[in-house]
Design an enzyme around this catalytic site. Sequence first.
Site, PDB file in Angstrom:
ATOM      1  N   ASP A 115     -32.402 -18.207  61.788  1.00  0.00           N
ATOM      2  CA  ASP A 115     -32.459 -17.592  63.118  1.00  0.00           C
ATOM      3  C   ASP A 115     -33.473 -16.452  63.152  1.00  0.00           C
ATOM      4  O   ASP A 115     -33.398 -15.522  62.347  1.00  0.00           O
ATOM      5  CB  ASP A 115     -31.065 -17.049  63.481  1.00  0.00           C
ATOM      6  CG  ASP A 115     -31.033 -16.437  64.869  1.00  0.00           C
ATOM      7  OD1 ASP A 115     -31.111 -17.192  65.854  1.00  0.00           O
ATOM      8  OD2 ASP A 115     -30.956 -15.199  64.981  1.00  0.00           O
ATOM      9  N   TYR A 119     -38.214  -9.360  65.778  1.00  0.00           N
ATOM     10  CA  TYR A 119     -37.691  -8.895  64.492  1.00  0.00           C
ATOM     11  C   TYR A 119     -38.800  -8.277  63.630  1.00  0.00           C
ATOM     12  O   TYR A 119     -39.901  -8.831  63.524  1.00  0.00           O
ATOM     13  CB  TYR A 119     -36.986 -10.022  63.730  1.00  0.00           C
ATOM     14  CG  TYR A 119     -35.674 -10.461  64.379  1.00  0.00           C
ATOM     15  CD1 TYR A 119     -35.085  -9.722  65.399  1.00  0.00           C
ATOM     16  CD2 TYR A 119     -35.017 -11.618  63.970  1.00  0.00           C
ATOM     17  CE1 TYR A 119     -33.890 -10.121  66.001  1.00  0.00           C
ATOM     18  CE2 TYR A 119     -33.818 -12.022  64.563  1.00  0.00           C
ATOM     19  CZ  TYR A 119     -33.269 -11.267  65.586  1.00  0.00           C
ATOM     20  OH  TYR A 119     -32.086 -11.670  66.176  1.00  0.00           O
ATOM     21  N   GLN A 140     -26.000 -17.670  72.166  1.00  0.00           N
ATOM     22  CA  GLN A 140     -25.760 -16.842  70.968  1.00  0.00           C
ATOM     23  C   GLN A 140     -25.221 -15.490  71.433  1.00  0.00           C
ATOM     24  O   GLN A 140     -25.925 -14.731  72.093  1.00  0.00           O
ATOM     25  CB  GLN A 140     -27.068 -16.674  70.176  1.00  0.00           C
ATOM     26  CG  GLN A 140     -26.850 -15.993  68.842  1.00  0.00           C
ATOM     27  CD  GLN A 140     -28.115 -15.882  68.003  1.00  0.00           C
ATOM     28  OE1 GLN A 140     -28.568 -14.781  67.703  1.00  0.00           O
ATOM     29  NE2 GLN A 140     -28.687 -17.000  67.593  1.00  0.00           N
TER      30      GLN A 140
HETATM   31  N1  LIG Z   1     -28.941 -12.650  69.715  1.00  0.00           N
HETATM   32  C1  LIG Z   1     -28.818 -11.368  69.495  1.00  0.00           C
HETATM   33  O1  LIG Z   1     -28.851 -10.546  70.421  1.00  0.00           O
HETATM   34  C2  LIG Z   1     -28.623 -10.873  68.094  1.00  0.00           C
HETATM   35  C3  LIG Z   1     -28.294  -9.527  67.838  1.00  0.00           C
HETATM   36  C4  LIG Z   1     -28.122  -9.135  66.517  1.00  0.00           C
HETATM   37  C5  LIG Z   1     -28.265 -10.050  65.482  1.00  0.00           C
HETATM   38  N2  LIG Z   1     -28.610 -11.354  65.762  1.00  0.00           N
HETATM   39  C6  LIG Z   1     -28.738 -12.374  64.687  1.00  0.00           C
HETATM   40  O2  LIG Z   1     -27.519 -12.397  63.959  1.00  0.00           O
HETATM   41  C7  LIG Z   1     -27.778 -12.206  62.559  1.00  0.00           C
HETATM   42  C8  LIG Z   1     -26.602 -11.567  61.911  1.00  0.00           C
HETATM   43  O3  LIG Z   1     -26.281 -10.325  62.478  1.00  0.00           O
HETATM   44  P1  LIG Z   1     -25.568  -9.196  61.625  1.00  0.00           P
HETATM   45  O4  LIG Z   1     -26.491  -8.735  60.573  1.00  0.00           O
HETATM   46  O5  LIG Z   1     -25.017  -8.177  62.542  1.00  0.00           O
HETATM   47  O6  LIG Z   1     -24.382 -10.077  60.961  1.00  0.00           O
HETATM   48  P2  LIG Z   1     -23.232  -9.892  59.898  1.00  0.00           P
HETATM   49  O7  LIG Z   1     -23.358 -11.045  58.965  1.00  0.00           O
HETATM   50  O8  LIG Z   1     -21.939  -9.759  60.670  1.00  0.00           O
HETATM   51  O9  LIG Z   1     -23.477  -8.525  59.144  1.00  0.00           O
HETATM   52  C9  LIG Z   1     -24.340  -8.434  58.066  1.00  0.00           C
HETATM   53  C10 LIG Z   1     -24.128  -7.098  57.381  1.00  0.00           C
HETATM   54  O10 LIG Z   1     -22.834  -7.089  56.776  1.00  0.00           O
HETATM   55  C11 LIG Z   1     -22.986  -6.779  55.403  1.00  0.00           C
HETATM   56  N3  LIG Z   1     -21.966  -7.461  54.605  1.00  0.00           N
HETATM   57  C12 LIG Z   1     -21.727  -8.790  54.547  1.00  0.00           C
HETATM   58  N4  LIG Z   1     -20.720  -9.065  53.690  1.00  0.00           N
HETATM   59  C13 LIG Z   1     -20.327  -7.880  53.197  1.00  0.00           C
HETATM   60  C14 LIG Z   1     -19.331  -7.486  52.259  1.00  0.00           C
HETATM   61  N5  LIG Z   1     -18.541  -8.387  51.666  1.00  0.00           N
HETATM   62  N6  LIG Z   1     -19.203  -6.156  51.987  1.00  0.00           N
HETATM   63  C15 LIG Z   1     -19.999  -5.253  52.593  1.00  0.00           C
HETATM   64  N7  LIG Z   1     -20.974  -5.560  53.485  1.00  0.00           N
HETATM   65  C16 LIG Z   1     -21.130  -6.862  53.786  1.00  0.00           C
HETATM   66  C17 LIG Z   1     -24.380  -7.254  55.038  1.00  0.00           C
HETATM   67  O11 LIG Z   1     -24.867  -6.569  53.898  1.00  0.00           O
HETATM   68  P3  LIG Z   1     -25.656  -7.406  52.736  1.00  0.00           P
HETATM   69  O12 LIG Z   1     -27.026  -7.724  53.282  1.00  0.00           O
HETATM   70  O13 LIG Z   1     -25.656  -6.439  51.602  1.00  0.00           O
HETATM   71  O14 LIG Z   1     -24.850  -8.631  52.459  1.00  0.00           O
HETATM   72  C18 LIG Z   1     -25.159  -6.898  56.303  1.00  0.00           C
HETATM   73  O15 LIG Z   1     -25.513  -5.524  56.298  1.00  0.00           O
HETATM   74  C19 LIG Z   1     -29.103 -11.448  62.523  1.00  0.00           C
HETATM   75  O16 LIG Z   1     -29.802 -11.618  61.319  1.00  0.00           O
HETATM   76  C20 LIG Z   1     -29.853 -12.071  63.679  1.00  0.00           C
HETATM   77  O17 LIG Z   1     -30.443 -13.282  63.257  1.00  0.00           O
HETATM   78  C21 LIG Z   1     -28.772 -11.775  67.044  1.00  0.00           C
END
Ligand SMILES: NC(=O)c1ccc[n+]([C@@H]2O[C@H](COP(=O)([O-])OP(=O)(O)OC[C@H]3O[C@@H](n4cnc5c(N)ncnc54)[C@H](OP(=O)(O)O)[C@@H]3O)[C@@H](O)[C@H]2O)c1
Length: 295
Positions: A53, A58, A181
């Site tokens: 994605d 980004y 999404q």
């Molecule tokens: N459409 C939209 O408006 C929109 C907005 C925001 C995001 N997105 C998309 O959604 C994707 C995911 O978003 P998100 O990053 O918020 O998702 P997420 O998967 O809910 O959160 C990821 C974060 O959680 C941490 N994490 C995961 N497992 C963990 C654990 N066991 N212990 C501690 N920390 C943990 C990760 O750190 P680590 O890296 O260390 O694992 C990372 O910092 C983005 O990459 C993007 O592609 C879309």
Amino acid sequence: MNELLAQQKMNKTKISTPIQGCMTWGKWGANFATKAYQQQIEVCLDLGVSTFDHADIYGGYTTEAEFGKALAEMNLQRDSFQLISKCGIQMENFRENATKHYQYDAAYILKSAEQSLQNLQTDYLDVFLLHRPSPLMQVTEIQKAVAQLLQQGKIKGFGVSNFNIQQMALLQKVVSIDYNQIQIALTYSDSLTNGLLDYMQTHQIQPMAWNPLGSYFKSITPKLQKSVQKMATKYKATEDQILLAWLHKHPSQIIPVMGTTNSNRVQSAKESTKIQLELQDWFVLWEAARGKQVD
Ligand SMILES: NC(=O)c1ccc[n+]([C@@H]2O[C@H](COP(=O)([O-])OP(=O)(O)OC[C@H]3O[C@@H](n4cnc5c(N)ncnc54)[C@H](OP(=O)(O)O)[C@@H]3O)[C@@H](O)[C@H]2O)c1
């Protein structure tokens, strides 16, 4: 519209569960060098997480191109992975923008899609999403651009992101929406009760969940942590797997978009699809997150 709709349904490619989000692979996070992008892509593909994605914005309009360069060097078969990208957010301090805004005229959408194709070094996007709804969007302009992109085979599927029911209904008058999404997590479950996911099921619009782990690892409440840990023990799983299993149980077939840059967590996310939470366990978790039982 009917002919185009049939073509869209026929061309739609299969998306992996989970999807790997790339928002923090570049300048907005891990700052991967080309080799690190390739290693991470390989880890994902080996695990069957084959959908990536992106969004034009980004890394401040840089991550797509970094990823595209890394991907091109890997010489992979194009049908062995899927690419999602988004358009519509115009960021402040870029492209001479005076302020952050949204843009959805046909010419801009077409230009943005072309730019994403060029950045990702590919001929088509598997899914193209409108990143955020704009109060000024004109559906006829969107229809013009999306129809052209579908007809030219430059996008295989189309969707939106962060759209509410009314915004989807407005757009559906002129184009078919495959995906929306939105933010969905155990700690962010409004869409389960405000009609959004019900509407999407009715209209066969599949949800992709961004931020699927919600606020769990950022601002955990002791009550929720206790419940999640109890389930983790019962299902021989990790806490993040329980959070994802909770999403998987929803009948709208939510596809989590993972944000991790840690390969162990990609594996953990993939394996979470095998966990079947029992009915009451699902409600126990929801109750702990909401701080109250269902009525
Ligand atoms: N459409 C939209 O408006 C929109 C907005 C925001 C995001 N997105 C998309 O959604 C994707 C995911 O978003 P998100 O990053 O918020 O998702 P997420 O998967 O809910 O959160 C990821 C974060 O959680 C941490 N994490 C995961 N497992 C963990 C654990 N066991 N212990 C501690 N920390 C943990 C990760 O750190 P680590 O890296 O260390 O694992 C990372 O910092 C983005 O990459 C993007 O592609 C879309």
